[in-house]
Write a protein that holds these residues in place. Sequence first.
Motif, PDB file in Angstrom:
ATOM      1  N   LYS A 195       0.845  -1.192   0.000  1.00  0.00           N
ATOM      2  CA  LYS A 195       0.000   0.000   0.000  1.00  0.00           C
ATOM      3  C   LYS A 195       0.879   1.241   0.000  1.00  0.00           C
ATOM      4  N   SER A 196       0.543   2.174  -0.882  1.00  0.00           N
ATOM      5  CA  SER A 196       1.233   3.453  -0.906  1.00  0.00           C
ATOM      6  C   SER A 196       0.766   4.288   0.281  1.00  0.00           C
ATOM      7  N   THR A 197       1.694   4.795   1.077  1.00  0.00           N
ATOM      8  CA  THR A 197       1.325   5.657   2.194  1.00  0.00           C
ATOM      9  C   THR A 197       1.090   7.087   1.719  1.00  0.00           C
ATOM     10  N   VAL A 198       1.353   7.316   0.444  1.00  0.00           N
ATOM     11  CA  VAL A 198       1.152   8.644  -0.136  1.00  0.00           C
ATOM     12  C   VAL A 198      -0.263   8.783  -0.689  1.00  0.00           C
ATOM     13  N   THR A 199      -0.733   7.744  -1.418  1.00  0.00           N
ATOM     14  CA  THR A 199      -2.048   7.814  -2.064  1.00  0.00           C
ATOM     15  C   THR A 199      -3.053   6.791  -1.555  1.00  0.00           C
ATOM     16  N   GLU A 200      -2.608   5.873  -0.658  1.00  0.00           N
ATOM     17  CA  GLU A 200      -3.453   4.795  -0.135  1.00  0.00           C
ATOM     18  C   GLU A 200      -3.774   3.744  -1.195  1.00  0.00           C
ATOM     19  N   GLU A 201      -3.112   3.774  -2.333  1.00  0.00           N
ATOM     20  CA  GLU A 201      -3.324   2.783  -3.386  1.00  0.00           C
ATOM     21  C   GLU A 201      -2.812   1.414  -2.927  1.00  0.00           C
ATOM     22  N   ASN A 202      -3.568   0.351  -3.235  1.00  0.00           N
ATOM     23  CA  ASN A 202      -3.222  -1.008  -2.819  1.00  0.00           C
ATOM     24  C   ASN A 202      -2.958  -1.898  -4.029  1.00  0.00           C
ATOM     25  N   VAL A 203      -1.955  -2.761  -3.901  1.00  0.00           N
ATOM     26  CA  VAL A 203      -1.651  -3.733  -4.948  1.00  0.00           C
ATOM     27  C   VAL A 203      -1.280  -5.059  -4.282  1.00  0.00           C
ATOM     28  N   TYR A 204      -1.828  -6.160  -4.785  1.00  0.00           N
ATOM     29  CA  TYR A 204      -1.444  -7.485  -4.305  1.00  0.00           C
ATOM     30  C   TYR A 204      -0.410  -8.069  -5.262  1.00  0.00           C
ATOM     31  N   VAL A 205       0.636  -8.651  -4.679  1.00  0.00           N
ATOM     32  CA  VAL A 205       1.746  -9.185  -5.465  1.00  0.00           C
ATOM     33  C   VAL A 205       1.945 -10.646  -5.100  1.00  0.00           C
ATOM     34  N   THR A 206       2.126 -11.496  -6.115  1.00  0.00           N
ATOM     35  CA  THR A 206       2.312 -12.934  -5.924  1.00  0.00           C
ATOM     36  C   THR A 206       3.670 -13.351  -6.500  1.00  0.00           C
ATOM     37  N   PRO A 207       4.074 -14.613  -6.301  1.00  0.00           N
ATOM     38  CA  PRO A 207       5.394 -15.047  -6.771  1.00  0.00           C
ATOM     39  C   PRO A 207       5.637 -14.740  -8.247  1.00  0.00           C
TER      40      PRO A 207
END
Length: 307
Positions: A195-207
Amino acid sequence: MPEKLKQEIKHFLEGKYSPKGQEMWNKWYDRTDEFSQNIEMIQSDRSILKKELKQIKKSNNTVFHLSYKNWAVAASLIALIGLSLFFYQSISVVETKQYATRLGERAKITLSDGTQIWLNAGSFLKYPEEFKGGSREVYLTGEAFFDVAKDKKHPFIIHTDKMDTKVLGTSFNVQAYPDQTTQEVSVLTGRVNVKSTVTEENVYVTPGQKVIFKSKSNKLQAFKDIPVNTISLWRKNIMVFEETPFPEVIATINRNYNVAIEIKNKNLNTLKINGYFKELSADQVMALVCNIVNAEYKVEGGVYKIQ
Protein backbone atom coordinates in the motif's frame (compact mmCIF):
# COMPACT_ATOMS: atom_id res chain seq x y z
CA MET A 1 0.30 9.33 32.10
CA PRO A 2 -1.90 10.54 29.22
CA GLU A 3 -5.25 11.95 30.31
CA LYS A 4 -7.11 9.52 28.04
CA LEU A 5 -5.48 6.56 29.78
CA LYS A 6 -6.36 7.97 33.19
CA GLN A 7 -9.99 8.20 32.12
CA GLU A 8 -9.97 4.60 30.85
CA ILE A 9 -8.77 3.37 34.26
CA LYS A 10 -11.22 5.64 36.09
CA HIS A 11 -14.14 4.33 34.04
CA PHE A 12 -13.16 0.75 34.74
CA LEU A 13 -12.89 1.37 38.48
CA GLU A 14 -16.33 2.97 38.39
CA GLY A 15 -17.75 -0.20 36.87
CA LYS A 16 -18.11 1.18 33.34
CA TYR A 17 -17.05 -0.85 30.29
CA SER A 18 -13.44 -0.01 29.46
CA PRO A 19 -11.25 -2.72 27.86
CA LYS A 20 -8.07 -0.65 28.14
CA GLY A 21 -8.81 0.24 31.75
CA GLN A 22 -9.38 -3.41 32.60
CA GLU A 23 -6.16 -4.39 30.86
CA MET A 24 -4.15 -1.81 32.80
CA TRP A 25 -5.73 -2.79 36.11
CA ASN A 26 -5.23 -6.53 35.53
CA LYS A 27 -1.55 -6.09 34.70
CA TRP A 28 -1.02 -3.95 37.80
CA TYR A 29 -3.11 -6.31 39.93
CA ASP A 30 -1.11 -9.37 38.86
CA ARG A 31 2.26 -7.67 39.42
CA THR A 32 1.60 -5.86 42.70
CA ASP A 33 4.84 -6.87 44.39
CA GLU A 34 6.96 -5.70 41.47
CA PHE A 35 5.30 -2.30 41.32
CA SER A 36 5.27 -1.78 45.04
CA GLN A 37 9.04 -2.35 45.21
CA ASN A 38 9.92 0.03 42.38
CA ILE A 39 7.61 3.00 42.51
CA GLU A 40 9.02 5.66 44.80
CA MET A 41 5.87 7.74 44.50
CA ILE A 42 3.95 5.40 46.77
CA GLN A 43 6.62 4.52 49.35
CA SER A 44 4.42 5.58 52.23
CA ASP A 45 1.45 3.60 50.87
CA ARG A 46 3.36 0.37 50.18
CA SER A 47 2.10 -1.50 53.23
CA ILE A 48 -1.46 -0.42 52.51
CA LEU A 49 -1.11 -1.54 48.91
CA LYS A 50 0.23 -4.97 49.82
CA LYS A 51 -2.34 -5.53 52.55
CA GLU A 52 -5.26 -4.37 50.43
CA LEU A 53 -4.28 -6.40 47.37
CA LYS A 54 -3.60 -9.54 49.41
CA GLN A 55 -7.03 -9.21 51.00
CA ILE A 56 -8.66 -8.68 47.62
CA LYS A 57 -6.89 -11.65 46.06
CA LYS A 58 -7.66 -13.89 49.03
CA SER A 59 -11.33 -13.07 49.23
CA ASN A 60 -12.17 -12.94 45.56
CA ASN A 61 -10.71 -14.14 42.25
CA THR A 62 -12.05 -11.14 40.34
CA VAL A 63 -11.87 -7.42 40.82
CA PHE A 64 -15.52 -6.79 40.05
CA HIS A 65 -16.89 -7.41 43.56
CA LEU A 66 -14.76 -4.99 45.55
CA SER A 67 -16.38 -2.99 48.27
CA TYR A 68 -16.73 0.75 47.85
CA LYS A 69 -13.87 1.27 50.33
CA ASN A 70 -11.62 -1.10 48.44
CA TRP A 71 -12.48 0.62 45.16
CA ALA A 72 -11.63 3.99 46.68
CA VAL A 73 -8.26 2.79 47.98
CA ALA A 74 -7.46 1.09 44.69
CA ALA A 75 -8.48 4.16 42.73
CA SER A 76 -6.35 6.46 44.84
CA LEU A 77 -3.35 4.15 44.51
CA ILE A 78 -3.86 3.94 40.75
CA ALA A 79 -3.90 7.74 40.62
CA LEU A 80 -0.59 7.90 42.51
CA ILE A 81 0.94 5.24 40.32
CA GLY A 82 -0.26 7.13 37.29
CA LEU A 83 2.02 10.01 38.25
CA SER A 84 5.05 7.77 37.89
CA LEU A 85 6.77 7.31 34.54
CA PHE A 86 7.86 3.89 35.70
CA PHE A 87 4.26 2.66 35.84
CA TYR A 88 3.47 3.94 32.36
CA GLN A 89 6.67 2.62 30.78
CA SER A 90 6.50 -0.77 32.49
CA ILE A 91 3.10 -1.53 30.96
CA SER A 92 2.81 0.44 27.74
CA VAL A 93 6.25 0.74 26.17
CA VAL A 94 7.52 -2.08 23.98
CA GLU A 95 11.30 -2.22 23.93
CA THR A 96 12.65 -1.75 20.43
CA LYS A 97 15.92 -2.68 18.79
CA GLN A 98 17.63 -1.32 15.75
CA TYR A 99 20.32 -2.55 13.41
CA ALA A 100 22.23 -0.58 10.81
CA THR A 101 24.60 -2.06 8.25
CA ARG A 102 27.59 0.00 7.20
CA LEU A 103 28.63 0.56 3.60
CA GLY A 104 30.04 -2.67 2.22
CA GLU A 105 28.43 -4.71 5.02
CA ARG A 106 25.48 -7.13 5.11
CA ALA A 107 23.78 -8.85 8.03
CA LYS A 108 21.23 -11.50 8.93
CA ILE A 109 18.75 -10.92 11.76
CA THR A 110 16.29 -13.34 13.36
CA LEU A 111 13.26 -11.79 15.09
CA SER A 112 11.42 -13.11 18.14
CA ASP A 113 8.76 -14.85 16.01
CA GLY A 114 11.35 -16.71 13.93
CA THR A 115 11.23 -14.33 10.96
CA GLN A 116 14.59 -14.11 9.21
CA ILE A 117 15.83 -10.90 7.60
CA TRP A 118 18.85 -10.36 5.38
CA LEU A 119 19.86 -6.69 5.49
CA ASN A 120 21.73 -5.20 2.54
CA ALA A 121 24.55 -2.66 2.79
CA GLY A 122 23.74 0.85 4.02
CA SER A 123 20.38 -0.19 5.48
CA PHE A 124 18.56 0.38 8.76
CA LEU A 125 15.98 -1.83 10.50
CA LYS A 126 13.93 -0.99 13.58
CA TYR A 127 11.97 -3.79 15.28
CA PRO A 128 10.52 -4.76 18.69
CA GLU A 129 12.51 -7.06 20.94
CA GLU A 130 9.32 -9.10 21.26
CA PHE A 131 6.14 -8.80 19.20
CA LYS A 132 3.00 -7.90 21.16
CA GLY A 133 -0.52 -6.97 20.14
CA GLY A 134 -2.41 -7.82 16.99
CA SER A 135 0.35 -7.27 14.42
CA ARG A 136 4.09 -7.63 13.86
CA GLU A 137 5.56 -4.36 12.63
CA VAL A 138 9.07 -3.29 11.62
CA TYR A 139 10.56 -0.21 9.97
CA LEU A 140 13.04 -0.34 7.10
CA THR A 141 15.27 2.14 5.35
CA GLY A 142 17.35 0.56 2.60
CA GLU A 143 16.99 -2.99 1.32
CA ALA A 144 16.20 -6.34 2.92
CA PHE A 145 15.00 -9.81 2.07
CA PHE A 146 12.33 -11.15 4.42
CA ASP A 147 11.43 -14.76 5.17
CA VAL A 148 8.43 -14.16 7.41
CA ALA A 149 7.27 -16.79 9.91
CA LYS A 150 3.66 -17.77 9.26
CA ASP A 151 1.07 -16.43 11.67
CA LYS A 152 -2.41 -15.81 10.26
CA LYS A 153 -3.58 -14.06 13.42
CA HIS A 154 -0.73 -11.55 13.47
CA PRO A 155 0.03 -9.94 10.09
CA PHE A 156 3.60 -8.82 9.46
CA ILE A 157 3.99 -5.22 8.25
CA ILE A 158 7.12 -3.51 6.91
CA HIS A 159 6.96 0.28 6.98
CA THR A 160 9.09 2.37 4.62
CA ASP A 161 8.69 6.08 3.99
CA LYS A 162 6.48 5.51 0.94
CA MET A 163 4.99 2.02 1.34
CA ASP A 164 3.48 -0.42 3.82
CA THR A 165 4.05 -4.07 2.92
CA LYS A 166 1.70 -6.51 4.68
CA VAL A 167 1.98 -10.31 4.74
CA LEU A 168 0.96 -13.30 6.86
CA GLY A 169 3.93 -15.52 6.10
CA THR A 170 5.98 -15.43 2.92
CA SER A 171 9.36 -14.44 1.42
CA PHE A 172 10.06 -11.29 -0.57
CA ASN A 173 12.52 -8.46 -1.13
CA VAL A 174 11.94 -4.81 -0.22
CA GLN A 175 14.11 -2.04 -1.64
CA ALA A 176 13.61 1.46 -0.25
CA TYR A 177 16.80 3.50 -0.28
CA PRO A 178 16.14 7.21 0.35
CA ASP A 179 18.49 8.32 -2.46
CA GLN A 180 16.57 6.42 -5.14
CA THR A 181 13.57 7.60 -7.15
CA THR A 182 11.77 4.27 -6.77
CA GLN A 183 10.91 1.73 -4.09
CA GLU A 184 9.99 -1.83 -4.91
CA VAL A 185 8.76 -5.14 -3.54
CA SER A 186 9.55 -8.44 -5.32
CA VAL A 187 7.83 -11.64 -4.20
CA LEU A 188 9.47 -15.05 -4.07
CA THR A 189 6.74 -17.01 -2.25
CA GLY A 190 3.24 -16.31 -0.91
CA ARG A 191 1.01 -13.28 -1.34
CA VAL A 192 1.94 -9.72 -0.39
CA ASN A 193 -0.14 -6.55 -0.08
CA VAL A 194 1.66 -3.30 -0.85
CA LYS A 195 0.00 0.00 0.00
CA SER A 196 1.23 3.45 -0.91
CA THR A 197 1.32 5.66 2.19
CA VAL A 198 1.15 8.64 -0.14
CA THR A 199 -2.05 7.81 -2.06
CA GLU A 200 -3.45 4.80 -0.13
CA GLU A 201 -3.32 2.78 -3.39
CA ASN A 202 -3.22 -1.01 -2.82
CA VAL A 203 -1.65 -3.73 -4.95
CA TYR A 204 -1.44 -7.48 -4.30
CA VAL A 205 1.75 -9.19 -5.47
CA THR A 206 2.31 -12.93 -5.92
CA PRO A 207 5.39 -15.05 -6.77
CA GLY A 208 7.17 -13.88 -9.90
CA GLN A 209 5.72 -10.38 -9.60
CA LYS A 210 6.95 -7.08 -8.27
CA VAL A 211 5.50 -3.65 -7.61
CA ILE A 212 7.39 -0.38 -7.95
CA PHE A 213 6.50 2.94 -6.32
CA LYS A 214 7.65 5.85 -8.46
CA SER A 215 8.26 9.05 -6.51
CA LYS A 216 7.89 11.23 -9.59
CA SER A 217 4.28 10.19 -10.21
CA ASN A 218 3.42 8.80 -6.73
CA LYS A 219 2.07 5.71 -8.49
CA LEU A 220 2.37 2.00 -7.82
CA GLN A 221 3.14 -0.05 -10.91
CA ALA A 222 2.93 -3.87 -10.99
CA PHE A 223 5.07 -6.14 -13.15
CA LYS A 224 4.54 -9.81 -13.98
CA ASP A 225 6.75 -12.66 -15.19
CA ILE A 226 9.73 -11.74 -13.02
CA PRO A 227 12.11 -14.75 -12.84
CA VAL A 228 12.12 -15.74 -9.18
CA ASN A 229 15.81 -16.65 -9.37
CA THR A 230 16.58 -12.97 -10.00
CA ILE A 231 14.99 -11.80 -6.72
CA SER A 232 17.47 -10.54 -4.10
CA LEU A 233 20.52 -11.44 -6.20
CA TRP A 234 22.46 -9.02 -4.01
CA ARG A 235 22.62 -11.81 -1.42
CA LYS A 236 24.84 -13.66 -3.93
CA ASN A 237 27.03 -10.61 -4.53
CA ILE A 238 25.32 -9.88 -7.86
CA MET A 239 24.25 -6.39 -8.90
CA VAL A 240 21.52 -6.02 -11.53
CA PHE A 241 20.57 -2.73 -13.16
CA GLU A 242 17.51 -2.35 -15.38
CA GLU A 243 17.10 1.08 -16.91
CA THR A 244 18.63 2.44 -13.70
CA PRO A 245 19.57 6.15 -13.62
CA PHE A 246 23.34 6.60 -13.62
CA PRO A 247 23.44 8.40 -10.22
CA GLU A 248 21.61 5.43 -8.61
CA VAL A 249 24.07 3.01 -10.19
CA ILE A 250 26.93 4.96 -8.63
CA ALA A 251 25.13 5.08 -5.26
CA THR A 252 24.69 1.29 -5.37
CA ILE A 253 28.37 0.74 -6.13
CA ASN A 254 29.26 3.07 -3.27
CA ARG A 255 27.05 1.15 -0.82
CA ASN A 256 28.26 -2.29 -1.89
CA TYR A 257 31.97 -1.53 -1.99
CA ASN A 258 32.25 1.40 0.42
CA VAL A 259 34.19 3.47 -2.11
CA ALA A 260 34.05 7.18 -2.78
CA ILE A 261 32.95 8.08 -6.32
CA GLU A 262 32.72 11.51 -7.89
CA ILE A 263 30.95 12.17 -11.20
CA LYS A 264 32.96 14.94 -12.88
CA ASN A 265 30.98 14.80 -16.12
CA LYS A 266 27.46 15.86 -15.07
CA ASN A 267 26.04 14.94 -18.48
CA LEU A 268 26.31 11.29 -17.42
CA ASN A 269 23.56 11.83 -14.85
CA THR A 270 20.93 11.80 -17.58
CA LEU A 271 21.85 8.27 -18.71
CA LYS A 272 20.32 4.95 -17.67
CA ILE A 273 22.18 1.67 -17.26
CA ASN A 274 21.40 -1.98 -17.94
CA GLY A 275 23.92 -4.37 -16.48
CA TYR A 276 24.63 -7.62 -14.64
CA PHE A 277 27.73 -7.65 -12.43
CA LYS A 278 28.60 -10.87 -10.62
CA GLU A 279 31.22 -11.05 -7.87
CA LEU A 280 33.49 -8.40 -9.33
CA SER A 281 35.93 -6.07 -7.63
CA ALA A 282 35.24 -2.35 -7.38
CA ASP A 283 37.82 -1.65 -10.09
CA GLN A 284 36.21 -4.16 -12.46
CA VAL A 285 32.71 -2.77 -11.90
CA MET A 286 33.89 0.81 -12.42
CA ALA A 287 35.66 -0.15 -15.64
CA LEU A 288 32.56 -1.90 -17.01
CA VAL A 289 30.19 0.91 -16.06
CA CYS A 290 32.43 3.53 -17.61
CA ASN A 291 32.69 1.41 -20.75
CA ILE A 292 28.89 1.29 -21.02
CA VAL A 293 28.53 5.08 -20.82
CA ASN A 294 31.68 5.77 -22.86
CA ALA A 295 33.48 7.46 -19.99
CA GLU A 296 36.78 7.08 -18.16
CA TYR A 297 37.78 7.13 -14.53
CA LYS A 298 40.89 7.65 -12.49
CA VAL A 299 41.63 7.25 -8.80
CA GLU A 300 42.94 10.27 -6.92
CA GLY A 301 43.35 10.23 -3.15
CA GLY A 302 41.26 7.07 -2.91
CA VAL A 303 38.36 8.66 -4.83
CA TYR A 304 37.08 7.28 -8.15
CA LYS A 305 36.59 10.24 -10.47
CA ILE A 306 34.48 9.61 -13.59
CA GLN A 307 34.96 11.98 -16.49
